[in-house]
Structures are given as C-alpha cells and as structure tokens.
Design a protein around this motif. Sequence first.
Motif, PDB file in Angstrom:
ATOM      1  N   ASP A 157       0.814  -1.211   0.000  1.00  0.00           N
ATOM      2  CA  ASP A 157       0.000   0.000   0.000  1.00  0.00           C
ATOM      3  C   ASP A 157       0.851   1.265   0.000  1.00  0.00           C
ATOM      4  O   ASP A 157       0.311   2.362  -0.146  1.00  0.00           O
ATOM      5  CB  ASP A 157      -0.912   0.018   1.243  1.00  0.00           C
ATOM      6  N   ASP A 158       2.167   1.113   0.188  1.00  0.00           N
ATOM      7  CA  ASP A 158       3.017   2.306   0.158  1.00  0.00           C
ATOM      8  C   ASP A 158       3.391   2.684  -1.276  1.00  0.00           C
ATOM      9  O   ASP A 158       4.285   3.482  -1.504  1.00  0.00           O
ATOM     10  CB  ASP A 158       4.288   2.109   1.003  1.00  0.00           C
ATOM     11  N   ALA A 159       2.682   2.092  -2.258  1.00  0.00           N
ATOM     12  CA  ALA A 159       2.834   2.400  -3.693  1.00  0.00           C
ATOM     13  C   ALA A 159       4.147   1.915  -4.306  1.00  0.00           C
ATOM     14  O   ALA A 159       4.503   2.317  -5.404  1.00  0.00           O
ATOM     15  CB  ALA A 159       2.661   3.907  -3.971  1.00  0.00           C
ATOM     16  N   THR A 160       4.886   1.054  -3.591  1.00  0.00           N
ATOM     17  CA  THR A 160       6.121   0.542  -4.186  1.00  0.00           C
ATOM     18  C   THR A 160       6.054  -0.971  -4.317  1.00  0.00           C
ATOM     19  O   THR A 160       5.339  -1.651  -3.581  1.00  0.00           O
ATOM     20  CB  THR A 160       7.354   0.841  -3.317  1.00  0.00           C
ATOM     21  N   CYS A 161       6.842  -1.479  -5.267  1.00  0.00           N
ATOM     22  CA  CYS A 161       7.089  -2.917  -5.342  1.00  0.00           C
ATOM     23  C   CYS A 161       8.561  -3.040  -4.990  1.00  0.00           C
ATOM     24  O   CYS A 161       9.354  -2.161  -5.340  1.00  0.00           O
ATOM     25  CB  CYS A 161       6.888  -3.454  -6.759  1.00  0.00           C
ATOM     26  N   ALA A 173      15.970  -4.070  -4.820  1.00  0.00           N
ATOM     27  CA  ALA A 173      15.456  -3.054  -5.740  1.00  0.00           C
ATOM     28  C   ALA A 173      14.107  -2.538  -5.254  1.00  0.00           C
ATOM     29  O   ALA A 173      13.341  -3.269  -4.633  1.00  0.00           O
ATOM     30  CB  ALA A 173      15.287  -3.647  -7.138  1.00  0.00           C
ATOM     31  N   ILE A 174      13.879  -1.261  -5.567  1.00  0.00           N
ATOM     32  CA  ILE A 174      12.565  -0.677  -5.265  1.00  0.00           C
ATOM     33  C   ILE A 174      11.994  -0.161  -6.572  1.00  0.00           C
ATOM     34  O   ILE A 174      12.692   0.523  -7.329  1.00  0.00           O
ATOM     35  CB  ILE A 174      12.680   0.527  -4.302  1.00  0.00           C
ATOM     36  N   TYR A 175      10.767  -0.488  -6.845  1.00  0.00           N
ATOM     37  CA  TYR A 175      10.137  -0.034  -8.081  1.00  0.00           C
ATOM     38  C   TYR A 175       9.077   0.979  -7.710  1.00  0.00           C
ATOM     39  O   TYR A 175       7.990   0.629  -7.255  1.00  0.00           O
ATOM     40  CB  TYR A 175       9.524  -1.227  -8.827  1.00  0.00           C
ATOM     41  N   ARG A 194      12.156 -11.138 -16.186  1.00  0.00           N
ATOM     42  CA  ARG A 194      12.671  -9.849 -16.599  1.00  0.00           C
ATOM     43  C   ARG A 194      11.671  -8.727 -16.346  1.00  0.00           C
ATOM     44  O   ARG A 194      12.032  -7.584 -16.102  1.00  0.00           O
ATOM     45  CB  ARG A 194      13.001  -9.888 -18.103  1.00  0.00           C
ATOM     46  N   LEU A 195      10.385  -9.074 -16.429  1.00  0.00           N
ATOM     47  CA  LEU A 195       9.359  -8.053 -16.241  1.00  0.00           C
ATOM     48  C   LEU A 195       8.570  -8.323 -14.969  1.00  0.00           C
ATOM     49  O   LEU A 195       8.279  -9.472 -14.636  1.00  0.00           O
ATOM     50  CB  LEU A 195       8.385  -8.059 -17.430  1.00  0.00           C
ATOM     51  N   LEU A 196       8.215  -7.237 -14.274  1.00  0.00           N
ATOM     52  CA  LEU A 196       7.379  -7.365 -13.089  1.00  0.00           C
ATOM     53  C   LEU A 196       6.115  -6.564 -13.359  1.00  0.00           C
ATOM     54  O   LEU A 196       6.184  -5.375 -13.679  1.00  0.00           O
ATOM     55  CB  LEU A 196       8.106  -6.799 -11.864  1.00  0.00           C
ATOM     56  N   PHE A 197       4.984  -7.221 -13.256  1.00  0.00           N
ATOM     57  CA  PHE A 197       3.715  -6.544 -13.494  1.00  0.00           C
ATOM     58  C   PHE A 197       3.076  -6.217 -12.160  1.00  0.00           C
ATOM     59  O   PHE A 197       2.995  -7.077 -11.279  1.00  0.00           O
ATOM     60  CB  PHE A 197       2.772  -7.467 -14.284  1.00  0.00           C
ATOM     61  N   GLY A 198       2.599  -4.973 -12.025  1.00  0.00           N
ATOM     62  CA  GLY A 198       1.943  -4.611 -10.781  1.00  0.00           C
ATOM     63  C   GLY A 198       0.579  -4.017 -11.059  1.00  0.00           C
ATOM     64  O   GLY A 198       0.440  -3.145 -11.921  1.00  0.00           O
ATOM     65  N   GLY A 199      -0.424  -4.508 -10.362  1.00  0.00           N
ATOM     66  CA  GLY A 199      -1.769  -3.956 -10.498  1.00  0.00           C
ATOM     67  C   GLY A 199      -1.961  -2.949  -9.388  1.00  0.00           C
ATOM     68  O   GLY A 199      -1.672  -3.243  -8.224  1.00  0.00           O
ATOM     69  N   TYR A 200      -2.391  -1.763  -9.742  1.00  0.00           N
ATOM     70  CA  TYR A 200      -2.475  -0.678  -8.763  1.00  0.00           C
ATOM     71  C   TYR A 200      -3.908  -0.248  -8.477  1.00  0.00           C
ATOM     72  O   TYR A 200      -4.805  -0.452  -9.283  1.00  0.00           O
ATOM     73  CB  TYR A 200      -1.693   0.538  -9.273  1.00  0.00           C
ATOM     74  N   ASN A 201      -4.072   0.408  -7.354  1.00  0.00           N
ATOM     75  CA  ASN A 201      -5.390   0.889  -6.980  1.00  0.00           C
ATOM     76  C   ASN A 201      -5.801   2.141  -7.735  1.00  0.00           C
ATOM     77  O   ASN A 201      -6.893   2.665  -7.510  1.00  0.00           O
ATOM     78  CB  ASN A 201      -5.431   1.164  -5.468  1.00  0.00           C
ATOM     79  N   ASP A 202      -4.932   2.665  -8.604  1.00  0.00           N
ATOM     80  CA  ASP A 202      -5.332   3.815  -9.420  1.00  0.00           C
ATOM     81  C   ASP A 202      -5.798   3.348 -10.797  1.00  0.00           C
ATOM     82  O   ASP A 202      -5.749   4.087 -11.764  1.00  0.00           O
ATOM     83  CB  ASP A 202      -4.196   4.839  -9.544  1.00  0.00           C
ATOM     84  N   TYR A 203      -6.225   2.096 -10.884  1.00  0.00           N
ATOM     85  CA  TYR A 203      -6.837   1.478 -12.072  1.00  0.00           C
ATOM     86  C   TYR A 203      -5.813   1.120 -13.156  1.00  0.00           C
ATOM     87  O   TYR A 203      -6.193   0.697 -14.232  1.00  0.00           O
ATOM     88  CB  TYR A 203      -7.900   2.349 -12.744  1.00  0.00           C
ATOM     89  N   THR A 204      -4.526   1.302 -12.889  1.00  0.00           N
ATOM     90  CA  THR A 204      -3.552   1.008 -13.946  1.00  0.00           C
ATOM     91  C   THR A 204      -2.711  -0.215 -13.611  1.00  0.00           C
ATOM     92  O   THR A 204      -2.729  -0.719 -12.494  1.00  0.00           O
ATOM     93  CB  THR A 204      -2.566   2.173 -14.138  1.00  0.00           C
ATOM     94  N   GLY A 213      15.178  -1.546 -13.014  1.00  0.00           N
ATOM     95  CA  GLY A 213      14.469  -0.774 -12.013  1.00  0.00           C
ATOM     96  C   GLY A 213      13.628   0.346 -12.587  1.00  0.00           C
ATOM     97  O   GLY A 213      13.144   1.208 -11.856  1.00  0.00           O
ATOM     98  N   THR A 214      13.449   0.323 -13.907  1.00  0.00           N
ATOM     99  CA  THR A 214      12.672   1.397 -14.524  1.00  0.00           C
ATOM    100  C   THR A 214      11.329   0.873 -15.006  1.00  0.00           C
ATOM    101  O   THR A 214      11.144  -0.329 -15.197  1.00  0.00           O
ATOM    102  CB  THR A 214      13.408   1.954 -15.751  1.00  0.00           C
ATOM    103  N   ARG A 215      10.415   1.804 -15.225  1.00  0.00           N
ATOM    104  CA  ARG A 215       9.102   1.384 -15.699  1.00  0.00           C
ATOM    105  C   ARG A 215       9.145   1.217 -17.208  1.00  0.00           C
ATOM    106  O   ARG A 215       9.596   2.104 -17.926  1.00  0.00           O
ATOM    107  CB  ARG A 215       8.048   2.430 -15.321  1.00  0.00           C
ATOM    108  N   VAL A 216       8.667   0.102 -17.668  1.00  0.00           N
ATOM    109  CA  VAL A 216       8.673  -0.174 -19.103  1.00  0.00           C
ATOM    110  C   VAL A 216       7.426   0.410 -19.760  1.00  0.00           C
ATOM    111  O   VAL A 216       7.484   1.027 -20.816  1.00  0.00           O
ATOM    112  CB  VAL A 216       8.723  -1.702 -19.344  1.00  0.00           C
ATOM    113  N   SER A 217       6.286   0.186 -19.113  1.00  0.00           N
ATOM    114  CA  SER A 217       5.072   0.784 -19.669  1.00  0.00           C
ATOM    115  C   SER A 217       3.982   0.820 -18.626  1.00  0.00           C
ATOM    116  O   SER A 217       4.089   0.215 -17.557  1.00  0.00           O
ATOM    117  CB  SER A 217       4.612   0.006 -20.896  1.00  0.00           C
ATOM    118  N   ILE A 218       2.941   1.556 -18.948  1.00  0.00           N
ATOM    119  CA  ILE A 218       1.799   1.655 -18.063  1.00  0.00           C
ATOM    120  C   ILE A 218       0.577   1.294 -18.887  1.00  0.00           C
ATOM    121  O   ILE A 218       0.463   1.707 -20.042  1.00  0.00           O
ATOM    122  CB  ILE A 218       1.709   3.069 -17.440  1.00  0.00           C
TER     123      ILE A 218
END
Lengths: 251, 70
Positions: A157-161, A173-175, A194-204, A213-218
């Motif tokens: 819930d702290d918005a990080t993976c 690593a912190i994403y 290689r990829l980490l998928f995260g489902g978020y409470n902001d619908y994305t 450690g970077t975001r590939v896409s949203i």
Amino acid sequence: MPCTWVMACAYAPSGCAVACGGLDNKCSVYPLSLDKNENLAAKKKSVAMHTNYLSACSFTNSDMQILTSSGDGTCALWDVESGQLLQSFHGHAADVLCLDLAPSETGNTFVSGGCDKKVNVWDMRSGQCIQSFETHESDINSVRYYPSGDAFASGSDDATCRLYDLRADREVAIYSKESIIFGVSSVDFSLSGRLLFGGYNDYTINVWDVLKGTRVSILFGHENRVSTLRVSPDGTAFCTGSWDHTLRIWA
Amino acid sequence: MSNNMAKIADARKTVEQLKLEVNIERMMISKAAAELMSYCESHAKEDPLVTPVASSENPFREKKLFCVIL
C-alpha cells in the motif's frame, strides 16, 4: 458459497479441485466435475479453520495439502483428506494478507506478507521463520517468488514494489515513481523474470524492468482498481481482475 | 500490568527470532545480483512477453479477416 466475501481461491495442481475461502474463516475444497447434474455444493469439504478471515490459500505440490493465511496473523498447512492441521506458522504481528510457495519441485519454503509491513520466509516442515524483511512502509498486499526461486517481489500500500534476494538476505530493488501514489494490490513476474507486473489501486498496471528498475510501460483499461494479477503458465499473456467487474487478458 | 508482561513476552520472542536469524549464511549481493541477471538473460528467449513471438504463433494476435462462407 456460504459466505458473503470470497477472498481467496486456488486450483489444485491436478486441476480436479478448487479451494476457496474468505469471511467464513474457512477454506473449503470443491472437487470439480464436468457433470452438470452433480450437486457440487454437497461434495464440499471444509479443510481449514481460522479465527479470522482467510486472505489467501494455495495447494502445495500435491492435491493433498493446502497452505492458508489468515487475518488472525497466522499461516497454516492442512491435510485436505483429514482436515487436520499439519503445521502452523506464528510470527506476524498483524493480519497476513498474501502468501506464495517456492517454485522448485523440492521446495519446502514459502513467503508471506502482512499488515505488519513484514515479509516472512518460512520452512514448511519445521514451522520456523527463517528470514524476515521489513522495509515496506505499509501493508503488504502481494508477494510472488522470482521464477528461479532465489528472490521474491512484494507489492504494498506504500505504492512501491520491492525485490528481495533470499540468498543475500536483503532488499535489492525498489520499483516506484513519485507520480505513483496508489497502493499495489497484486504483483507477478513474466516467465523469465525480466518483467514485473503490478496492479495498482489507481486502475492502472505498471510494467517494470526488474533488472534496470525502470518502468517499461503503463497499461490503462480498467475502470476501477485492479485487485489481482497473474501471468499465464506459458507466459504469453497475463490477466487482471478488477473492481469494475471485469477480467482482462493482456498480451 | 498484564499489558507490560505481554509486551515483554513479545520482545523476548523477537530477540529469540533475531538470534536465529543472525546466524544464517548470507551471499554477497554482487554475486546474487549477477545470478539473477544471468537467469533473466538465459530465459529471456523463452519469455513471450520479453521477446515477441512470431505473429503466426501468437494466440493473441490481431485477427485477420477470415474467409466467410456465405
């Protein structure tokens, strides 16, 4: 289902049964059958009993054992046939929200995350907590092992993976991004890790490059918070479930 | 009073747990990270989400027009 909220469900490795549970504090196993006339509810077997809601359940390598985690702060290993408690795991100071089993065939460890901001790694046979990590700043909603079994990721819930290495015993690593302020409800790795998928409470859904450690896409598409996410076993796609009543498959 | 006792008991348990954890073998992070990276590299080809699969084999490709039998 006899209870109002089903919070956890899992397929048996053979595909012949399903376990589920929630606010009824129990985990029930239903044998699956293609016969439409069969009354499945009658065949239900109540396996686990906790003193609070069931937050997650998972079959171990066989159909005969189930691992559960509960709002009462404990995890437990049950024998499906007899309903007997084989091992219980005490150590979390608050509700345990998620668990994941180590991927290897001989694996006998699992990881659990809870509202006490801690992720604990347990030995299934002894009931001992072998490692513990406390770097998140809020409830941990989801944990998932890295495909090789040597690391795991957690979403909170702290918005990080965060990625933790088990052999080095530390967070590696912190994403996160300043623009992401909503909690992560669910995480999963792609086949190669290689990829980490995260489902978020902001619908994305945010896709992270695990190594850089970077975001590939949203990914946008859901109209309400994403509550669960899983990559398919062959790795060609992943599916997300959301509070907008839909399940979407992304490829 | 009993609240204090409970807290002390909790603290004792934590200390015991930490004593157990102190002795585990830890790998150097440089080595662990390198192994994670090599795992990724070696499995990248099998991962359809990392290395795109040929369109003909991708079950989720954009469906081209099928022949419609009228």
